[in-house]
Structure formats: structure tokens, C-alpha cells
Write an enzyme that holds these catalytic residues in place. Structure first.
Site, PDB file in Angstrom:
ATOM      1  N   HIS A 228      41.719  33.488  55.020  1.00 55.95           N
ATOM      2  CA  HIS A 228      41.636  34.462  53.928  1.00 55.95           C
ATOM      3  C   HIS A 228      42.979  35.101  53.578  1.00 55.95           C
ATOM      4  CE1 HIS A 228      41.769  37.197  57.317  1.00 55.95           C
ATOM      5  NE2 HIS A 228      42.015  38.182  56.482  1.00 55.95           N
TER       6      HIS A 228
HETATM    7  C1  UD1 Z   1      41.464  42.948  53.989  1.00 55.81           C
HETATM    8  C2  UD1 Z   1      42.608  43.471  54.872  1.00 55.81           C
HETATM    9  C3  UD1 Z   1      43.005  42.400  55.870  1.00 55.81           C
HETATM   10  C4  UD1 Z   1      41.808  41.914  56.665  1.00 55.81           C
HETATM   11  C5  UD1 Z   1      40.733  41.467  55.693  1.00 55.81           C
HETATM   12  C6  UD1 Z   1      39.471  41.011  56.395  1.00 55.81           C
HETATM   13  C7  UD1 Z   1      44.231  45.031  53.872  1.00 55.81           C
HETATM   14  C8  UD1 Z   1      45.618  45.148  53.399  1.00 55.81           C
HETATM   15  N1  UD1 Z   1      43.796  43.770  54.088  1.00 55.81           N
HETATM   16  O1  UD1 Z   1      41.951  41.849  53.246  1.00 55.81           O
HETATM   17  O2  UD1 Z   1      43.958  42.939  56.768  1.00 55.81           O
HETATM   18  O3  UD1 Z   1      42.200  40.845  57.488  1.00 55.81           O
HETATM   19  O4  UD1 Z   1      40.400  42.574  54.839  1.00 55.81           O
HETATM   20  O5  UD1 Z   1      38.521  40.595  55.480  1.00 55.81           O
HETATM   21  O6  UD1 Z   1      43.556  46.027  54.025  1.00 55.81           O
HETATM   22  N2  UD1 Z   1      35.905  41.158  47.944  1.00 55.81           N
HETATM   23  C9  UD1 Z   1      34.580  41.009  47.663  1.00 55.81           C
HETATM   24  N3  UD1 Z   1      33.687  41.776  48.353  1.00 55.81           N
HETATM   25  C10 UD1 Z   1      34.072  42.703  49.286  1.00 55.81           C
HETATM   26  C11 UD1 Z   1      35.427  42.856  49.537  1.00 55.81           C
HETATM   27  C12 UD1 Z   1      36.335  42.077  48.869  1.00 55.81           C
HETATM   28  O7  UD1 Z   1      34.194  40.183  46.842  1.00 55.81           O
HETATM   29  O8  UD1 Z   1      33.181  43.359  49.872  1.00 55.81           O
HETATM   30  C13 UD1 Z   1      36.867  40.307  47.222  1.00 55.81           C
HETATM   31  C14 UD1 Z   1      37.492  40.999  46.029  1.00 55.81           C
HETATM   32  O9  UD1 Z   1      37.721  40.063  45.049  1.00 55.81           O
HETATM   33  C15 UD1 Z   1      38.826  41.447  46.548  1.00 55.81           C
HETATM   34  C16 UD1 Z   1      39.176  40.341  47.537  1.00 55.81           C
HETATM   35  O10 UD1 Z   1      37.929  39.951  48.113  1.00 55.81           O
HETATM   36  O11 UD1 Z   1      39.755  41.626  45.528  1.00 55.81           O
HETATM   37  C17 UD1 Z   1      40.119  40.760  48.640  1.00 55.81           C
HETATM   38  O12 UD1 Z   1      39.606  41.938  49.290  1.00 55.81           O
HETATM   39  P1  UD1 Z   1      40.608  43.056  49.846  1.00 55.81           P
HETATM   40  O13 UD1 Z   1      39.811  44.098  50.520  1.00 55.81           O
HETATM   41  O14 UD1 Z   1      41.549  43.500  48.783  1.00 55.81           O
HETATM   42  O15 UD1 Z   1      41.492  42.264  50.880  1.00 55.81           O
HETATM   43  P2  UD1 Z   1      41.112  41.237  52.043  1.00 55.81           P
HETATM   44  O16 UD1 Z   1      41.736  39.929  51.677  1.00 55.81           O
HETATM   45  O17 UD1 Z   1      39.652  41.243  52.340  1.00 55.81           O
END
Ligand code: UD1
Length: 390
Positions: A228
Site C-alpha cells: 500500500h
Molecule cells: C495510512 C498511514 C500509513 C499506514 C496506512 C495503513 C499516514 C501518513 N499513513 O496510509 O502509515 O501504513 O495508513 O493503512 O498516516 N481510503 C479508503 N477508506 C479508508 C481509508 C482510506 O478508501 O477507510 C482510501 C482513500 O482513497 C485514501 C487512500 O485510501 O485517499 C489512502 O488513505 P490514507 O489514510 O490517506 O493513507 P494510507 O495509504 O492508508
């Protein structure tokens, strides 16, 4: 009765397995204190709302018996500045209303950074669980979050001695550093038996995304992966060759189980890679799965490929041979040269292929670093209770 008020903060999936044992340790402490009229802990759990899908958040609260958050800041998805900024604005209001003695943050996500900064500006003590990890890689948002949090924290609770040493080298005062062990392993040990009772095929059938055949998944006969990190999934020139290797070489040899992070699912579709992944026979695509399900799959995987730090740690204790799809790690204690199960392979296919072949020849070798013993949460709480400024 004397009381300490603690606000704990979570935001994203890897935080939930770290907070569960801490909440439990507080409950146990308060039960014992009621009888002895000792110190009471008034605890408030705040969720920043960074992860909000049921499968990324609520499912973990249920599975790990974490009480519902007292407060959800509902920041949702967004750029880093948006997530951090909105968390700070909302958390400042919480701090002014609740007036806690401590804010406890875990790990290295955006909530960890945002809430440490806000707490210090409001004059509240900060305790960081999982302090001192350093990858040295400033392109990773998590490294920035760790550095800022540790610079500000009053109490830095480390998972291993390498992390304590990192903090000393940065000039952190000795009275602020306490080596407590790895709190995620508390959760692993508390849930090992429940996970072991699950059936591998049923997990795959119930969570399947591509409905490909999931028959014949035998113990030790499948590979497991997660991916991821933006550095692996956000660039098509990196993700494309990785997908080719995973589909053509790994899934061609044995079933490859891949629980998909929402970020990765989106990118596969954007870059036109989705149909290949979905249609590769041997590729078992799953929705994000629960804690027990992932632990169960990890217990009997022949090999695990991942860019997750938490899984690197779980592989160390379970002994699953692990290829870490990164060029560096903030968790060197999990590497083979320190007795762990993991080897850094980055995202270069040549290197991954070579190590993949080498690793398949090696068996499971469980290893338990010092204090990864299932009792870290109690040491964390005791360190807060014992804290003296000087
Ligand atoms: C975040 C953490 C990372 C951790 C990871 C575990 C930071 C900087 N990053 O990254 O350290 O390893 O979580 O998962 O805090 N999304 C959904 N549903 C959700 C959450 C996210 O669809 O419930 C999608 C959205 O499009 C979002 C993308 O996933 O933009 C990324 O989510 P985000 O929370 O920004 O970062 P992670 O890559 O999950």
C-alpha cells in the site's frame, strides 16, 4: 481517590492493534485500584477518522474489543496537510474541553503527528508508544511524523533497544526514554488462539474480490502479500513490473493471497492493471480483511511479501519468511541479520526474484526480541504513572 486523565489517539488501521492492549491495561488497572482505593485513570479515546471504511476501522474495534471512540474527529481522506491540519483544529477543541494530563499517541500516522503538536501547544504532556523507530528515509511521511513526535514527546516508550539508542543519539534525555517492548505483540499473543481456529479456505471464500477458485489452499502451500506504500503503488512504472512478477511468477507457482488496501485497488484500476490481476488464475484477491483473518493467513503462509512495518514484526514472532518491499526499514530488529524473518528487497523485480527464490528454500524460524512478550501495555501504563519531570 487520585486520578490521572489520559486521552489516547488513533487514526488509521495500524493504530488499532496498538491501542487495544493499552485500553485493556487501563481497565485492569482501574479494576485493581477500585479495590485498593489507588490511582484511578480517567481515559478518553479519540479517533481522528482518517480511516473510516468499516473494514479499515470499525471491524478492528469489534474484533479486538476496543470500546467505541468517545470522540471521532471525522477528518476522512485528503492530502497530508488537509488531514494533519483538520485533525489539529478539531483536536485543539477536544483538549480545551477535556483538560487531560496526558495525550498518548501510537505509531507514525498523521494523527500521531497532529495530536502531539496540538497537545504540546496546549501544555499537555505527550507519551509516544513506539518511539525511536528511524528509517532515515525522509521521503516517507511516517518518518517525518516520527521525528516530530519524538522531538516533542515527554515520555518515549520504545519497542526495542535499537530505538532507545536512536533517541539517545538525537540527544533525548535519559529520563524520557523507557524501553517497554512491542505493544503489537500483546495483541498477537492475546488473539493467537482465536486466529488459529479459523479456516484458511473459508477466510478466502468469504472475502474474495475476484471470485477465482480458492480451493486447494493448504497449510504452507500459498504465498501472502500486502502492498500500500505510495512508493510502490502510486507510480505505474513501479507498480506495472511488480504486478507482472506477482501474477506471472508467484501466482503461477502457488496461490497468492492479496488482501487489497483501498489505495492499491484504486491505483490498479487507474493504471489499467486491474483486469490482469483479477483474471490471473492463482491470484486470490481479497477485500481488506480483519485482524484474526490476517493473523491466521500469516501463520501458515510459505512466504509473505509486504511493505507493511507491522507485518514485518508479526512475521518475526511467527517465523514466516518475509520479503519486505522497501529499500530501508525503521524496524531493523526484524531483519535476518538481527535474527528476524525479513529481508529488504525494495521494488526492483530482479532483486525481488532472487530473494524470492532464496527465501522459498528457507523454513519458518520464529524469534522473539526482548520484551516482545505480550506485556508491553502494562509497562507503558506504569511508565506514565511513574513519570517524573526531572
Ligand atoms: C495510512 C498511514 C500509513 C499506514 C496506512 C495503513 C499516514 C501518513 N499513513 O496510509 O502509515 O501504513 O495508513 O493503512 O498516516 N481510503 C479508503 N477508506 C479508508 C481509508 C482510506 O478508501 O477507510 C482510501 C482513500 O482513497 C485514501 C487512500 O485510501 O485517499 C489512502 O488513505 P490514507 O489514510 O490517506 O493513507 P494510507 O495509504 O492508508
Amino acid at each position: 481517590m487520585k486520578t490521572i486523565k489520559i486521552i489516547s489517539v488513533v487514526g488509521a488501521r495500524p493504530n488499532f492493534m496498538k491501542i487495544a492492549p493499552f485500553v485493556r491495561a487501563i481497565e485492569m488497572h482501574n479494576l485493581a485500584s477500585q479495590q485498593s482505593h489507588g490511582l484511578n485513570i480517567n481515559h478518553i479515546l479519540v479517533h481522528s477518522g482518517q480511516h473510516y471504511d468499516i473494514g479499515m476501522s470499525e471491524a478492528f474495534f469489534r474484533a479486538l474489543s476496543i470500546p467505541d471512540p468517545d470522540i471521532n474527529l471525522e477528518v476522512g481522506s485528503g492530502s497530508h496537510a488537509e488531514q494533519v491540519g483538520q485533525t489539529m483544529i478539531a483536536f485543539e477543541k477536544v483538549l480545551r474541553q477535556e483538560k487531560s494530563d496526558w495525550v498518548v499517541v501510537v505509531g507514525d500516522v498523521n494523527a500521531t503527528l497532529a495530536c502531539s503538536v496540538t497537545a504540546k501547544k496546549e501544555g499537555v504532556n505527550v507519551c509516544h508508544i513506539e518511539a525511536g523507530l528511524r528509517s532515515g528515509d525522509m521521503t516517507m511521511p511516517e518518518e517525518i511524523n516520527r521525528l516530530v513526535t519524538d522531538r516533542l514527546a515527554d515520555l518515549l516508550l520504545t519497542p526495542d533497544k535499537i530505538s532507545s539508542e536512536n533517541l539517545r543519539k538525537e540527544g533525548v534525555a535519559e529520563n524520557k526514554i523507557v524501553f517497554v517492548g512491542n505493544i503489537m505483540i500483546d495483541t498477537l499473543e492475546a488473539n493467537r488462539a482465536q486466529a488459529a481456529a479459523l479456516d484458511i479456505e473459508t477466510i478466502c471464500q468469504e472475502n474474495s474480490l475476484n471470485a477465482s477458485s480458492v480451493k486447494g489452499l493448504r497449510k504452507g502451500g500459498y504465498a501472502l502479500m500486502t502492498m500500500h506504500r505510495p512508493s510502490n503503488v502510486d507510480d505505474p512504472t513501479v507498480l506495472g513490473p511488480l504486478v507482472d512478477f506477482l501474477c506471472d511468477e508467484v501466482a503461477g507457482e502457488m496461490p497468492l493471497i492479496w488482501p487489497l488496501h483501498p489505495r492499491s485497488g484504486k491505483r490498479l484500476k487507474e493504471f489499467g492493471l486491474w483486469s490482469k490481476v483479477e483474471q490471473t488464475s492463482g491470484m486470490v484477491l481479497l477485500h481488506p480483511i480483519g485482524y484474526h483473518e490476517m493473523l491466521r493467513l500469516n501463520m501458515d503462509a510459505r512466504i509473505l511479501l509486504t511493505d507493511s512495518g507491522g507485518l514485518q514484526e508479526e512475521c518475526t514472532v511467527l517465523g514466516t519468511p518475509c520479503l519486505t518491499l522497501r529499500w530501508n526499514t525503521e524496524r531493523p530488529v526484524t531483519l535476518r541479520e538481527h535474527g528476524g524473518a525479513s529481508v529488504l528487497v525494495g521494488n526492483d523485480v530482479e532483486r525481488i526474484r532472487t530473494e524470492y527464490k532464496n527465501t522459498l528454500a528457507s523454513g519458518r524460524k520464529p524469534m522473539r526480541p526482548e520484551f516482545w512478550d505480550g506485556h508491553t501495555a502494562e509497562r507503558c501504563l506504569q511508565a506514565i504513572i511513574d513519570y517524573r519531570e526531572n
